[in-house]
Motif scaffolding. Sequence first.
Motif, PDB file in Angstrom:
ATOM      1  N   LEU A  70       0.822  -1.212   0.000  1.00 40.91           N
ATOM      2  CA  LEU A  70       0.000   0.000   0.000  1.00 40.91           C
ATOM      3  C   LEU A  70       0.856   1.263   0.000  1.00 40.91           C
ATOM      4  O   LEU A  70       0.640   2.171  -0.803  1.00 40.91           O
ATOM      5  CB  LEU A  70      -0.921  -0.010   1.221  1.00 40.91           C
ATOM      6  CG  LEU A  70      -1.923   1.147   1.353  1.00 40.91           C
ATOM      7  CD1 LEU A  70      -2.983   1.052   0.270  1.00 40.91           C
ATOM      8  CD2 LEU A  70      -2.567   1.131   2.734  1.00 40.91           C
ATOM      9  N   ALA A  71       1.843   1.317   0.894  1.00 40.50           N
ATOM     10  CA  ALA A  71       2.636   2.538   1.060  1.00 40.50           C
ATOM     11  C   ALA A  71       3.926   2.511   0.250  1.00 40.50           C
ATOM     12  O   ALA A  71       4.280   3.498  -0.407  1.00 40.50           O
ATOM     13  CB  ALA A  71       2.957   2.742   2.541  1.00 40.50           C
ATOM     14  N   SER A  78      -0.621   4.752   5.167  1.00 41.87           N
ATOM     15  CA  SER A  78      -1.760   4.618   6.082  1.00 41.87           C
ATOM     16  C   SER A  78      -1.260   4.202   7.456  1.00 41.87           C
ATOM     17  O   SER A  78      -0.373   3.359   7.578  1.00 41.87           O
ATOM     18  CB  SER A  78      -2.739   3.562   5.551  1.00 41.87           C
ATOM     19  OG  SER A  78      -3.711   3.237   6.529  1.00 41.87           O
ATOM     20  N   ILE A  79      -1.827   4.800   8.483  1.00 43.09           N
ATOM     21  CA  ILE A  79      -1.565   4.354   9.858  1.00 43.09           C
ATOM     22  C   ILE A  79      -2.859   3.863  10.505  1.00 43.09           C
ATOM     23  O   ILE A  79      -2.987   3.859  11.736  1.00 43.09           O
ATOM     24  CB  ILE A  79      -0.908   5.466  10.708  1.00 43.09           C
ATOM     25  CG1 ILE A  79      -1.746   6.742  10.690  1.00 43.09           C
ATOM     26  CG2 ILE A  79       0.508   5.743  10.259  1.00 43.09           C
ATOM     27  CD1 ILE A  79      -1.196   7.826  11.597  1.00 43.09           C
ATOM     28  N   GLY A  80      -3.770   3.415   9.637  1.00 44.14           N
ATOM     29  CA  GLY A  80      -5.033   2.910  10.145  1.00 44.14           C
ATOM     30  C   GLY A  80      -5.407   1.551   9.590  1.00 44.14           C
ATOM     31  O   GLY A  80      -6.587   1.168   9.626  1.00 44.14           O
ATOM     32  N   ALA A 203       2.096   0.015 -13.552  1.00 47.22           N
ATOM     33  CA  ALA A 203       1.191   1.163 -13.421  1.00 47.22           C
ATOM     34  C   ALA A 203       1.177   1.690 -11.991  1.00 47.22           C
ATOM     35  O   ALA A 203       1.163   2.907 -11.766  1.00 47.22           O
ATOM     36  CB  ALA A 203      -0.211   0.758 -13.869  1.00 47.22           C
ATOM     37  N   LEU A 204       1.214   0.774 -11.029  1.00 51.65           N
ATOM     38  CA  LEU A 204       1.210   1.189  -9.628  1.00 51.65           C
ATOM     39  C   LEU A 204       2.470   1.975  -9.288  1.00 51.65           C
ATOM     40  O   LEU A 204       2.408   2.999  -8.583  1.00 51.65           O
ATOM     41  CB  LEU A 204       1.100  -0.040  -8.725  1.00 51.65           C
ATOM     42  CG  LEU A 204       1.080   0.223  -7.216  1.00 51.65           C
ATOM     43  CD1 LEU A 204      -0.135   1.055  -6.833  1.00 51.65           C
ATOM     44  CD2 LEU A 204       1.097  -1.091  -6.436  1.00 51.65           C
ATOM     45  N   LEU A 205       3.618   1.534  -9.772  1.00 49.69           N
ATOM     46  CA  LEU A 205       4.869   2.256  -9.523  1.00 49.69           C
ATOM     47  C   LEU A 205       4.840   3.629 -10.176  1.00 49.69           C
ATOM     48  O   LEU A 205       5.359   4.609  -9.611  1.00 49.69           O
ATOM     49  CB  LEU A 205       6.050   1.441 -10.045  1.00 49.69           C
ATOM     50  CG  LEU A 205       6.298   0.097  -9.368  1.00 49.69           C
ATOM     51  CD1 LEU A 205       7.505  -0.596  -9.992  1.00 49.69           C
ATOM     52  CD2 LEU A 205       6.512   0.272  -7.870  1.00 49.69           C
ATOM     53  N   VAL A 228      -5.553  -1.605  -5.055  1.00 46.96           N
ATOM     54  CA  VAL A 228      -4.472  -1.875  -4.102  1.00 46.96           C
ATOM     55  C   VAL A 228      -4.970  -1.701  -2.678  1.00 46.96           C
ATOM     56  O   VAL A 228      -4.617  -2.494  -1.781  1.00 46.96           O
ATOM     57  CB  VAL A 228      -3.278  -0.945  -4.380  1.00 46.96           C
ATOM     58  CG1 VAL A 228      -2.222  -1.072  -3.295  1.00 46.96           C
ATOM     59  CG2 VAL A 228      -2.670  -1.275  -5.731  1.00 46.96           C
ATOM     60  N   TYR A 229      -5.797  -0.704  -2.441  1.00 49.04           N
ATOM     61  CA  TYR A 229      -6.344  -0.478  -1.102  1.00 49.04           C
ATOM     62  C   TYR A 229      -7.197  -1.661  -0.651  1.00 49.04           C
ATOM     63  O   TYR A 229      -7.116  -2.106   0.503  1.00 49.04           O
ATOM     64  CB  TYR A 229      -7.177   0.806  -1.101  1.00 49.04           C
ATOM     65  CG  TYR A 229      -7.616   1.279   0.257  1.00 49.04           C
ATOM     66  CD1 TYR A 229      -6.724   1.886   1.126  1.00 49.04           C
ATOM     67  CD2 TYR A 229      -8.941   1.113   0.675  1.00 49.04           C
ATOM     68  CE1 TYR A 229      -7.132   2.331   2.372  1.00 49.04           C
ATOM     69  CE2 TYR A 229      -9.350   1.546   1.915  1.00 49.04           C
ATOM     70  CZ  TYR A 229      -8.446   2.164   2.773  1.00 49.04           C
ATOM     71  OH  TYR A 229      -8.860   2.597   4.019  1.00 49.04           O
TER      72      TYR A 229
END
Length: 342
Positions: A70-71, A78-80, A203-205, A228-229
Motif C-alpha cells: 500500500l505505502a 496509512s496508519i489505520g 502502473a502502480l509504480l 491496491v487499497y
Amino acid sequence: MPSPLADTPPAPGHRFEVVRGTRASRAALAVGVLLVALAATLPAWGESSWMRDFVEIACYFIFAMMWNLLAGYGGMVSIGQQAFFGLGGYVMLALGNFAGVNPFVAVPIAALAAAAIAVPVSWVAFRLQGGYFAIGTWVIAEVFRLSVANISAVGGGSGTSLTALRGIEKATRESVTFWMALACVVASIALVYLFLRSKQGLALLAIRDNEVAAESQGIAVRRMKLAVYVVAAFGAGLAGALYFVGNLRISPDAAFSVNWTAFAIFMVVIGGIGRIEGPIVGALIFFLLNKFLSDYGSWYLLGLGLLAIVTTIFFRQGLWGYAQQRWGWTLFPTARTLRREP
C-alpha cells in the motif's frame, strides 16, 4: 557533427532477450521451496510453542507485506490498517460463535468481508492526501474500535473468547492453524511478486512516482489505487482472522491497536520499503528482538526506536536495500533487463 556510429545498425546475428531473473532469485526459489517443505512437517516433530511463535510472526509479516504494498509501492501511507485487521478478527469470531461456521473456514471469508468494507471506506479516505490521508485512516480505525466496543454481543470493550473451537483437540487446532499461516505467508509473497511483475504493477509504480504523469499516460489512477487499497485490506483482514484463531480471544483494544501498524512500519523501514524482501528481513529481526528482549519492558521499546532511528539515518534504503545496492542481491526481481544473447 554526429558520430559515425550513431546510425550504425546492430551487427548481423545479434539477438537480444529480456531477462527477469537472476542467479540469486533462482537460488532463493530453490531454498524457499525446501524451507516451506521442511516447515510443513513441523507439527510432526516440533513443539507447540514453535508453531504458536510462527503463527504470530506470520500474522505480523502478512500485515507488514500488505502495508508495504500500500505505502511502499502505492505511495499511500496509512496508519489505520489495523481497522481491517480488527474487522477480520471480529468477522471470523462472529461467523464461528454465532453462525456455526468452522473458524478455519471463516478466516478467508473474514478477509473477503474486510476487503468489501474497504470499498465504502475508501470513499472517505481517498478524499484526503498525504499526511491528511495517514491521520484520516487512523481516525477511521478508531471509529471501528469504538463501534465494536459498544456491541455487547461480542463482549463490548472487554472482548470475548472464540468458543467455536472448543470441540477440536488442541494438537489438531494448533497444527491446522500453523499450516494455514504457512500457506498464507507463501500466498502473500507469491501474489505480491506476480502482481508487481505484471503491467498493473508497473502502473502502480508510475502512480507512486507521479500521479499526474501516470494519468496523462492513460493509467486509471483512482481505479488502481482502489484495487491496491482493497487488496491490502484483504491481507490485513486475513492476518487478523488468522491471529485470533490462534489467540482464541479478542478485544477491541487488541484488535484495533495502532501498534499493529506501528510494528508493520518498523519492519518495513528496517528491511527496506518498496522491496518484497524488506518485510521478510524486518519480520525476522522484529521476531528475534521480540523473542529475546521483550522481557525488558520499556527498554525493549526504546531499543526498537533506536534501531529504527539508526536505520533511517545510516541505511535509508533499509538493511536489504543497502545490501542490494552494495552487492546487487535481488531475490525477487521485478525489473526487466535487456541482455544480448551469446
